[in-house]
Design a protein around this motif. Structure first.
Motif, short mmCIF file in Angstrom:
data_model
loop_
_atom_site.label_atom_id
_atom_site.label_comp_id
_atom_site.label_asym_id
_atom_site.label_seq_id
_atom_site.Cartn_x
_atom_site.Cartn_y
_atom_site.Cartn_z
N ALA A 1 0.85 -1.19 0.00
CA ALA A 1 0.00 0.00 0.00
C ALA A 1 0.88 1.24 0.00
O ALA A 1 1.91 1.25 0.68
CB ALA A 1 -0.90 -0.01 1.23
N PRO A 2 0.53 2.25 -0.78
CA PRO A 2 1.36 3.45 -0.84
C PRO A 2 1.53 4.05 0.56
O PRO A 2 0.60 4.05 1.37
CB PRO A 2 0.56 4.40 -1.75
CG PRO A 2 -0.34 3.52 -2.53
CD PRO A 2 -0.64 2.35 -1.66
N ALA A 3 2.72 4.56 0.80
CA ALA A 3 3.03 5.14 2.12
C ALA A 3 2.11 6.32 2.39
O ALA A 3 1.72 7.04 1.48
CB ALA A 3 4.49 5.59 2.13
N GLY A 4 1.80 6.48 3.64
CA GLY A 4 1.00 7.63 4.03
C GLY A 4 -0.48 7.32 4.15
O GLY A 4 -1.22 8.06 4.80
N LEU A 5 -0.92 6.20 3.54
CA LEU A 5 -2.34 5.83 3.64
C LEU A 5 -2.57 5.10 4.95
O LEU A 5 -1.86 4.17 5.29
CB LEU A 5 -2.72 4.90 2.50
CG LEU A 5 -2.98 5.50 1.13
CD1 LEU A 5 -3.25 4.38 0.13
CD2 LEU A 5 -4.15 6.47 1.19
N THR A 6 -3.55 5.53 5.67
CA THR A 6 -3.89 4.83 6.91
C THR A 6 -4.64 3.55 6.55
O THR A 6 -5.56 3.58 5.74
CB THR A 6 -4.79 5.71 7.79
OG1 THR A 6 -4.10 6.93 8.01
CG2 THR A 6 -5.10 5.03 9.11
N ILE B 1 -7.02 -0.59 2.95
CA ILE B 1 -7.04 0.87 3.03
C ILE B 1 -8.30 1.32 3.78
O ILE B 1 -9.42 0.89 3.45
CB ILE B 1 -7.02 1.49 1.61
CG1 ILE B 1 -5.74 1.06 0.86
CG2 ILE B 1 -7.13 3.00 1.68
CD1 ILE B 1 -5.75 1.42 -0.61
N GLY B 2 -8.08 2.17 4.77
CA GLY B 2 -9.23 2.68 5.52
C GLY B 2 -9.87 3.84 4.77
O GLY B 2 -9.19 4.70 4.24
N VAL B 3 -11.19 3.81 4.69
CA VAL B 3 -11.90 4.91 4.02
C VAL B 3 -13.09 5.35 4.86
O VAL B 3 -13.65 4.56 5.62
CB VAL B 3 -12.43 4.50 2.62
CG1 VAL B 3 -11.30 4.41 1.61
CG2 VAL B 3 -13.23 3.21 2.68
N ARG C 1 -13.27 8.36 0.94
CA ARG C 1 -12.11 9.22 1.22
C ARG C 1 -11.08 8.48 2.08
O ARG C 1 -11.42 7.89 3.10
CB ARG C 1 -12.56 10.47 1.99
CG ARG C 1 -13.45 11.34 1.16
CD ARG C 1 -13.97 12.51 1.96
NE ARG C 1 -14.81 13.31 1.08
CZ ARG C 1 -14.90 14.63 1.16
NH1 ARG C 1 -14.23 15.28 2.09
NH2 ARG C 1 -15.67 15.28 0.32
N THR C 2 -9.82 8.56 1.65
CA THR C 2 -8.74 7.95 2.44
C THR C 2 -8.21 8.99 3.41
O THR C 2 -8.70 10.13 3.47
CB THR C 2 -7.60 7.49 1.53
OG1 THR C 2 -6.94 8.64 1.01
CG2 THR C 2 -8.10 6.61 0.39
N SER C 3 -7.17 8.60 4.11
CA SER C 3 -6.58 9.53 5.07
C SER C 3 -5.79 10.65 4.38
O SER C 3 -5.44 11.65 4.99
CB SER C 3 -5.65 8.77 6.03
OG SER C 3 -4.67 8.07 5.28
N LEU C 4 -5.48 10.45 3.09
CA LEU C 4 -4.74 11.49 2.36
C LEU C 4 -5.70 12.41 1.63
O LEU C 4 -6.61 11.93 0.93
CB LEU C 4 -3.80 10.84 1.33
CG LEU C 4 -2.63 10.04 1.88
CD1 LEU C 4 -1.86 9.36 0.74
CD2 LEU C 4 -1.69 10.93 2.69
N PRO C 5 -5.50 13.71 1.75
CA PRO C 5 -6.38 14.62 1.04
C PRO C 5 -6.25 14.43 -0.47
O PRO C 5 -5.15 14.21 -0.98
CB PRO C 5 -5.90 16.02 1.46
CG PRO C 5 -4.59 15.83 2.14
CD PRO C 5 -4.46 14.40 2.56
N GLY C 6 -7.35 14.46 -1.15
CA GLY C 6 -7.32 14.31 -2.61
C GLY C 6 -7.19 12.88 -3.07
O GLY C 6 -7.08 12.63 -4.27
N VAL C 7 -7.20 11.95 -2.15
CA VAL C 7 -7.07 10.54 -2.54
C VAL C 7 -8.29 9.75 -2.04
O VAL C 7 -8.60 9.77 -0.84
CB VAL C 7 -5.78 9.90 -1.99
CG1 VAL C 7 -5.69 8.44 -2.44
CG2 VAL C 7 -4.56 10.69 -2.46
N TRP C 8 -8.95 9.13 -2.97
CA TRP C 8 -10.10 8.29 -2.66
C TRP C 8 -9.75 6.82 -2.99
O TRP C 8 -8.80 6.58 -3.73
CB TRP C 8 -11.30 8.69 -3.51
CG TRP C 8 -12.06 9.90 -3.03
CD1 TRP C 8 -13.25 9.90 -2.37
CD2 TRP C 8 -11.70 11.28 -3.20
NE1 TRP C 8 -13.66 11.19 -2.11
CE2 TRP C 8 -12.74 12.06 -2.62
CE3 TRP C 8 -10.60 11.94 -3.77
CZ2 TRP C 8 -12.72 13.45 -2.58
CZ3 TRP C 8 -10.59 13.33 -3.75
CH2 TRP C 8 -11.63 14.07 -3.16
#
Lengths: 452, 434
Positions: free
Chosen positions: A387-392, A398-400, A405-412
């Protein structure tokens, strides 16, 4: 014929040439026009229908069936596609007996639900055969969105975004788009190259660029995508495969079931695919059934599925289990592999122990048995790798939050790679579609407007 | 075992099922096979004067369908027999000779002139036929030429022709009535006044079954044009039953023999016609749709039902329901019923809810778990939920006994009988308000 089902070891061409065509054609013939109307006549047009509630994409089933019944199959298809742009594939692969058809009041009344899946196929096939696209894109917004993964979630997301006027680039690691629709389901469920035809039809809305052979973490990085696009949707699926973690996992002829299924789907001549005389599939989900049944259809003499828990806990539905056993697959439950036995470095048999389960959990009992095997398919689940770094993450996925919406802004994110999914095509479609609407709302400031 | 034999105005047949005057009774080949299949009698397809009429050379029938293309209604633009009179007469004679126990009635339609009738009647009589039926009903084609429904729509003509026939022949005269009229009692009274022995009804109803939305032609389409035809089949039964009942309970025509026609498809339909005063029934569309064999189900079904109910003869069934047909103003307003839903039988489709909510009284509640219950304080007992429910007997209307609180009105159900004629809201009430 050089080989037969009883040819020892692993061999291709166990059946007569003609047998393969029949074995891997449509499992069920599609309904003809009159059959469709007769089937449609059975729908009661329920109020606030339970079938709609049972559908993850909430297709207005009574309405589309009434549209078929009144001779307007294309209008019916439009009702379906409004909610689920992959309605054609879902009509083929959905476990309808646990979803819409399971909720049908005629199932309760007489044990014979309206044939919703077949009717959906009738309608969607009808419209798709016309080779026109029923949706028109909104005025271009000038926004660009990256969709990673051309599986059901990514395709549904891309289509909805394109519909709303955005430009979309879809990336996929494999050579062909479609994800599990192309690589992960039994051939007889999507005969006639349906997955590719469906993708081509979906893309004909315009505004979607497809780039295949590009993998996130290899040719692509999430950071770059975030820089280059207004939003990113991750529908990467589950690329990792769980291992058995027992002795012999790495022997020759011990394979991942997903690879076998993918190879089968891509093979134009099934008679060239080698398969064992004694095939053993470990697992109890849809993938296990697809691998087991197709081994049988390739001509394996004995195919056994072994699942560690009871039948009622199997991921494969009752219907899938019955289908497996009716093609000659033997299903053993309540046993777990403890050791793979080899001869000359190749698998020869698998030793199993019966499992015991109580409130404290499951353990292996003392009683064991052996099943001969020339070929073993592991189908005990897939997992999210890299999983890409930074994603919770939420658990291993991946948590949504709402709207994907993921934990990263602009990333779903959506589909099998996110937590809370059911590993179903139809669920992935719903998540991709809903994420697209959320992305659209976020980019166009609709959420803020709504909040005012 | 019930005795199904029938004596209708002196015409005897082994059962009360006759084939109506229509395409299936147009020729010897058909009628022989109909009798072999078990039909009690036939009314031979209408004879006319020579030169015989011609039919269209394109489609003669249109239809409407229910689920699985089950034929619910049929419309036709076929005329009377298009074969020479002599051929028909010869065949009638031959069949009657070979099937003496079956009823052979001959349908007739000639111009509304005394001479025309006086000429044809002896020819028919010579065949040995048991009776005649005057076709005053066909609504298409012949009516444009002053025959069929054109006669049936003018009571004076009916009376006149019936009288000519009675004066000329010894055969019983049955007058077949058209439903394309405002009040069926007037032609029936005219038939009686003219001395007719019986009436038969209904003939077909003026109809256009459908419009071809590509060509914009009514169906059936003859070279792009359509004409109204005569509608028959299961869809017309309710209309026929009402007209039969109107005649059966009319003081002037009560007791006049009636041959019931109109959508009889099963034994049950036949029993209903009998109950409303018919002495026998005539069948056409069911035979045209399913073949002559359907009579066997009608015979066994009627027989079984009569045995169950203890009726020994058809005559005993005839007219049993007539006393229960009344005018709206005499219906008991003290009768209060409420819908009851059998939760064990309910399949939770919610059709009762949608119908009640969107049609009428919002008297059905729906819980989040799809349990449907009747709100007695709103339920007017309209029966719509019963009719739309796909499960037979799942919803029933249950009467409240006298003294029970009707939650809708807040009043106890009154004992006894009270109707509109004495209701205080009726300006013409015959009883002063208490």
């Amino acid at each position: 014929m050089a080989h037969s089902p009883t040819t020892p070891g692993i061999a291709a061409g166990r059946l007569a040439k003609d047998a393969y065509r029949g074995n891997f054609a449509d499992l069920y013939a599609p309904l003809g026009p009159h059959e469709a109307i007769v089937a449609a006549d059975r729908c009661y047009f329920c109020h606030d229908a339970p079938c709609i509630t049972a559908c993850p994409t909430e297709i207005d089933i009574p309405l589309f069936i009434r549209q078929i019944q009144t001779g307007t199959a294309d209008a019916a298809a439009r009702t379906i596609f409004d909610q689920n742009i992959l309605g054609g594939m879902c009509a083929r692969v959905c476990p309808t007996e646990t979803l819409c058809e399971g909720a049908c009041v005629r199932e309760a009344a007489e044990g014979k639900p309206v044939q919703i899946g077949q009717l959906q196929r009738f309608a969607t096939d009808s419209l798709m055969a016309a080779d026109t696209h029923p949706f028109v894109r909104a005025t271009p917004t000038g926004r660009q969105i990256a969709v990673v993964g051309a599986g059901p979630a990514g395709l549904a997301c891309a289509h909805r975004l394109a519909l709303r006027g955005h430009d979309v680039v879809v990336f996929d690691a494999r050579k062909k788009p479609g994800g599990l629709n192309e690589y992960g389901i039994a051939t007889y469920k999507a005969a006639g190259n349906f997955a590719q035809r469906e993708v081509a039809w979906l893309l004909s809305i315009g505004g979607i660029t497809l780039r295949t052979g590009v993998r996130l973490g290899r040719e692509l990085s999430l950071a770059e995508l975030q820089d280059d696009f207004d939003a990113v949707f991750l529908g990467v699926g589950l690329a990792g495969v769980n291992g058995l973690q027992i002795e012999g996992d790495d022997y020759d002829n011990v394979h991942d079931a997903v690879d076998f299924i993918a190879r089968l789907r891509q093979a134009t001549d099934k008679s060239k695919l080698p398969v064992g005389r004694h095939v053993l599939v470990i697992g109890g989900g849809m993938t296990a059934v697809d691998a087991a049944v197709q081994s049988k259809l390739l001509g394996a003499e004995h195919v056994t599925m072994v699942y560690r828990r009871g039948r009622d806990r199997m991921g494969a539905s009752d219907y899938e289990q019955t289908h497996a056993t009716s093609t000659g697959v033997r299903i053993i439950t309540g046993a777990s592999p403890v050791r793979i036995l080899a001869r000359d470095g190749k698998v020869d048999a698998v030793e199993f122990a019966y499992t015991e389960e109580d409130r404290s959990g499951m353990r292996l009992g003392d009683e064991t048995f052996c099943i001969p095997a020339d070929q073993v398919f592991k189908a005990i689940g897939q997992r999210l790798d890299d999983a890409p770094a930074g994603l919770t993450l939420d658990g291993a996925k991946i948590g949504v939050s709402a709207g994907g919406r993921t934990s990263l802004p602009g990333v779903w994110a959506g589909g099998d790679c996110v937590s809370g999914g059911e590993d179903l095509t139809v669920t992935a479609v719903a998540q991709g579609r809903d994420a697209a609407e959320d992305i659209h709302a976020a980019l166009m400031g609709l959420n803020a407007l709504a909040a005012e | 075992m019930a005795d199904l034999s029938s004596d209708f105005v002196g015409i005897k047949s082994p059962n009360p099922f006759w084939l109506a005057s229509a395409p299936p009774t147009d020729k010897e080949y058909n009628v022989r096979r109909a009798f072999d299949a078990g039909w009690g009698g036939v009314v031979w397809k209408t004879l006319g004067q020579d030169p015989h009429v011609v039919n269209v050379n394109g489609p003669r029938y249109g239809a409407i369908w229910g689920a699985d293309r089950r034929l619910l209604g049929l419309n036709n633009i076929e005329l009377i027999t298009d074969r020479p009179l002599e051929v028909n007469l010869r065949e009638i004679k031959a069949v009657k000779r070979d099937y003496p126990d079956r009823a052979m009635v001959v349908s007739l339609m000639v111009p509304c002139e005394e001479q025309a009738w006086k000429e044809i009647l002896p020819l028919v009589e010579a065949t040995g036929a048991d009776g005649i039926e005057l076709n005053f009903g066909c609504p298409h084609g012949m009516s444009e030429r002053g025959m069929g429904a054109a006669v049936g729509q003018v009571p004076e003509y009916i009376e006149m022709v019936a009288r000519w026939c009675k004066q000329t022949t010894r055969m019983p005269v049955i007058v077949k009535l058209t439903p394309n009229i405002t009040d069926i009692r007037y032609p029936a009274r005219a038939a009686k006044a003219g001395g007719a022995d019986a009436v038969s009804l209904i003939n077909t109803i003026n109809s256009i079954t459908s419009v071809n939305l590509d060509t914009m032609s009514p169906e059936p389409s003859i070279d792009g044009k359509g004409s109204h035809g005569g509608f028959c089949g299961p869809a017309v039964k309710p209309i026929a039953l009402n007209m039969v009942a109107e005649i059966a309970r009319d003081a002037e025509t009560a007791g006049m023999p009636i041959s019931g026609i109109g959508g009889v498809t099963t034994w049950r339909d036949a029993a209903e016609f009998l109950a409303l005063g018919c002495g026998n029934v005539q069948v056409c569309t069911a035979a045209m749709t399913y073949g002559f064999k359907v009579v066997q189900e009608m015979i066994s079904g009627l027989s079984e039902w009569m045995d169950q109910k203890g009726y020994v003869s058809v005559a005993e069934v005839s007219g049993r329901a007539v006393p229960n047909v009344t005018d709206w103003q005499y219906l008991n307003l003290n009768y209060v019923a409420k819908a009851r839903i059998d939760q064990a039988a309910c399949i939770k489709c919610g059709r009762c809810y949608a119908a009640c909510e969107d049609t009428s009284h919002q008297a059905i509640a729906m819980s989040p778990t799809r349990v449907f219950t009747v709100k007695d304080d709103e339920c007017v007992g309209c029966n719509l939920c019963v009719n739309v429910c796909p499960v037979e007997d799942c919803i029933t209307l249950e009467p409240l006994s006298a003294g029970t609180l009707d939650e809708r009105t807040g009043e106890a159900v009154k004992p006894g009988y009270a109707n509109w004629t004495s209701h205080p809201n009726n300006p013409a009430s015959t009883t002063a308000a208490e």
